[in-house]
Scaffold this motif. Sequence first.
Motif, PDB file in Angstrom:
ATOM      1  N   MET A   1       1.163  -1.045  -0.243  1.00  0.00           N
ATOM      2  CA  MET A   1      -0.462  -0.001  -0.296  1.00  0.00           C
ATOM      3  C   MET A   1       0.798   1.500  -0.041  1.00  0.00           C
ATOM      4  SD  MET A   1      -2.913   1.756   2.840  1.00  0.00           S
ATOM      5  CE  MET A   1      -3.555  -0.202   3.081  1.00  0.00           C
ATOM      6  N   ILE A   2       0.691   2.420  -0.649  1.00  0.00           N
ATOM      7  CA  ILE A   2       1.319   3.492  -0.656  1.00  0.00           C
ATOM      8  C   ILE A   2       0.051   4.560   0.193  1.00  0.00           C
ATOM      9  CG2 ILE A   2       0.937   3.248  -3.440  1.00  0.00           C
ATOM     10  CD1 ILE A   2       3.708   4.871  -3.308  1.00  0.00           C
ATOM     11  N   LEU A  23      -2.653  12.214 -12.097  1.00  0.00           N
ATOM     12  CA  LEU A  23      -3.195  10.462 -12.722  1.00  0.00           C
ATOM     13  C   LEU A  23      -2.081   9.724 -13.383  1.00  0.00           C
ATOM     14  CD1 LEU A  23      -4.704   8.627 -14.200  1.00  0.00           C
ATOM     15  CD2 LEU A  23      -4.540   9.562 -16.061  1.00  0.00           C
ATOM     16  N   ASN A  24      -0.810  10.209 -13.978  1.00  0.00           N
ATOM     17  CA  ASN A  24       0.536   9.473 -13.562  1.00  0.00           C
ATOM     18  C   ASN A  24       0.942   9.385 -12.731  1.00  0.00           C
ATOM     19  OD1 ASN A  24       0.094   9.742 -16.603  1.00  0.00           O
ATOM     20  ND2 ASN A  24       0.965  11.963 -16.373  1.00  0.00           N
ATOM     21  N   ILE A  25       1.063   9.596 -11.291  1.00  0.00           N
ATOM     22  CA  ILE A  25       1.990   9.304 -10.368  1.00  0.00           C
ATOM     23  C   ILE A  25       0.805   7.984  -9.184  1.00  0.00           C
ATOM     24  CG2 ILE A  25       1.236  10.171  -7.718  1.00  0.00           C
ATOM     25  CD1 ILE A  25       2.135  12.771  -8.870  1.00  0.00           C
ATOM     26  N   ILE A  26      -0.392   8.176  -9.401  1.00  0.00           N
ATOM     27  CA  ILE A  26      -1.453   6.824  -8.888  1.00  0.00           C
ATOM     28  C   ILE A  26      -1.291   5.640 -10.291  1.00  0.00           C
ATOM     29  CG2 ILE A  26      -2.543   7.907  -7.074  1.00  0.00           C
ATOM     30  CD1 ILE A  26      -4.695   7.805  -9.070  1.00  0.00           C
ATOM     31  N   ARG A  27      -1.454   5.642 -11.604  1.00  0.00           N
ATOM     32  CA  ARG A  27      -2.145   4.782 -12.103  1.00  0.00           C
ATOM     33  C   ARG A  27      -1.261   3.699 -11.779  1.00  0.00           C
ATOM     34  NH1 ARG A  27      -3.364   6.923 -18.037  1.00  0.00           N
ATOM     35  NH2 ARG A  27      -5.220   6.257 -18.145  1.00  0.00           N
ATOM     36  N   PRO A  28       0.227   3.655 -11.708  1.00  0.00           N
ATOM     37  CA  PRO A  28       1.450   2.904 -12.177  1.00  0.00           C
ATOM     38  C   PRO A  28       1.070   2.043 -10.751  1.00  0.00           C
ATOM     39  CG  PRO A  28       2.654   5.273 -12.730  1.00  0.00           C
ATOM     40  CD  PRO A  28       1.070   4.945 -11.884  1.00  0.00           C
ATOM     41  N   GLY A  33      -1.208  -3.567  -9.251  1.00  0.00           N
ATOM     42  CA  GLY A  33      -2.213  -4.297  -8.118  1.00  0.00           C
ATOM     43  C   GLY A  33      -1.542  -3.979  -6.972  1.00  0.00           C
ATOM     44  N   GLU A  34      -1.506  -2.845  -6.686  1.00  0.00           N
ATOM     45  CA  GLU A  34      -1.031  -2.119  -5.055  1.00  0.00           C
ATOM     46  C   GLU A  34      -2.248  -0.685  -4.653  1.00  0.00           C
ATOM     47  OE1 GLU A  34       3.250  -0.127  -3.799  1.00  0.00           O
ATOM     48  OE2 GLU A  34       2.954  -0.172  -6.046  1.00  0.00           O
ATOM     49  N   LYS A  35      -2.333  -0.930  -4.079  1.00  0.00           N
ATOM     50  CA  LYS A  35      -3.561  -0.127  -3.087  1.00  0.00           C
ATOM     51  C   LYS A  35      -2.814   1.527  -2.705  1.00  0.00           C
ATOM     52  CE  LYS A  35      -6.660  -3.959  -0.869  1.00  0.00           C
ATOM     53  NZ  LYS A  35      -7.358  -3.793  -0.179  1.00  0.00           N
ATOM     54  N   ILE A  67     -11.287  -0.326  -8.777  1.00  0.00           N
ATOM     55  CA  ILE A  67     -11.091   1.303  -8.377  1.00  0.00           C
ATOM     56  C   ILE A  67     -11.316   1.158  -6.980  1.00  0.00           C
ATOM     57  CG2 ILE A  67     -11.530   3.698  -8.543  1.00  0.00           C
ATOM     58  CD1 ILE A  67     -11.560   2.592 -11.811  1.00  0.00           C
ATOM     59  N   LYS A  68     -12.747   0.771  -6.447  1.00  0.00           N
ATOM     60  CA  LYS A  68     -13.069   0.774  -5.658  1.00  0.00           C
ATOM     61  C   LYS A  68     -12.291   0.435  -4.200  1.00  0.00           C
ATOM     62  CE  LYS A  68     -17.531   0.452  -4.053  1.00  0.00           C
ATOM     63  NZ  LYS A  68     -19.268  -0.108  -5.008  1.00  0.00           N
ATOM     64  N   GLU A  69     -12.242  -0.775  -4.893  1.00  0.00           N
ATOM     65  CA  GLU A  69     -10.941  -1.809  -3.702  1.00  0.00           C
ATOM     66  C   GLU A  69      -9.257  -1.155  -3.342  1.00  0.00           C
ATOM     67  OE1 GLU A  69      -9.812  -6.396  -3.717  1.00  0.00           O
ATOM     68  OE2 GLU A  69     -10.852  -6.180  -5.304  1.00  0.00           O
ATOM     69  N   TYR A  70      -8.654  -0.459  -4.686  1.00  0.00           N
ATOM     70  CA  TYR A  70      -7.567  -0.329  -4.965  1.00  0.00           C
ATOM     71  C   TYR A  70      -7.492   1.124  -4.301  1.00  0.00           C
ATOM     72  CZ  TYR A  70      -6.434  -5.521  -6.095  1.00  0.00           C
ATOM     73  OH  TYR A  70      -6.115  -6.737  -5.864  1.00  0.00           O
ATOM     74  N   LEU A  71      -8.299   1.772  -4.306  1.00  0.00           N
ATOM     75  CA  LEU A  71      -8.429   3.465  -4.276  1.00  0.00           C
ATOM     76  C   LEU A  71      -8.836   3.974  -3.257  1.00  0.00           C
ATOM     77  CD1 LEU A  71      -7.027   6.267  -5.418  1.00  0.00           C
ATOM     78  CD2 LEU A  71      -8.711   6.381  -7.245  1.00  0.00           C
TER      79      LEU A  71
END
Length: 101
Positions: A1-2, A23-28, A33-35, A67-71
């Motif tokens: 998780m980050i 977007l470019n920070i969170i997308r990768p 598969g990171e939360k 998206i709801k699960e990981y963000l």
Amino acid sequence: MIKIIARNHLERFLTNEDGFLLLNIIRPHLQQGEKVIISFDGVDSLPSSFVNTALLPLLHDLPFSKIKEYLSFEDTNSQINSMIKDRFKSAIEKQLAIPVY
């Protein structure tokens, strides 16, 4: 998780260009598969243009359920919460054109 503290990466939260930076920070991270937790500490409000570009393109990468699960978000207020919820709802229900970046 980050945990991403948005203020550490962006000076403002107004335009499509600002949203594209987030977007470019969170997308990768999400693609790996990171939360991801986004902190909006110190941010009073988010306009739809920012949210449309920062978050909605993720629907091209992942189903909304993932998206709801990981963000997730923290240090928000009712305006930020409503804006994020409303923009995703509109994009999903009305199948609005979602920008591809």
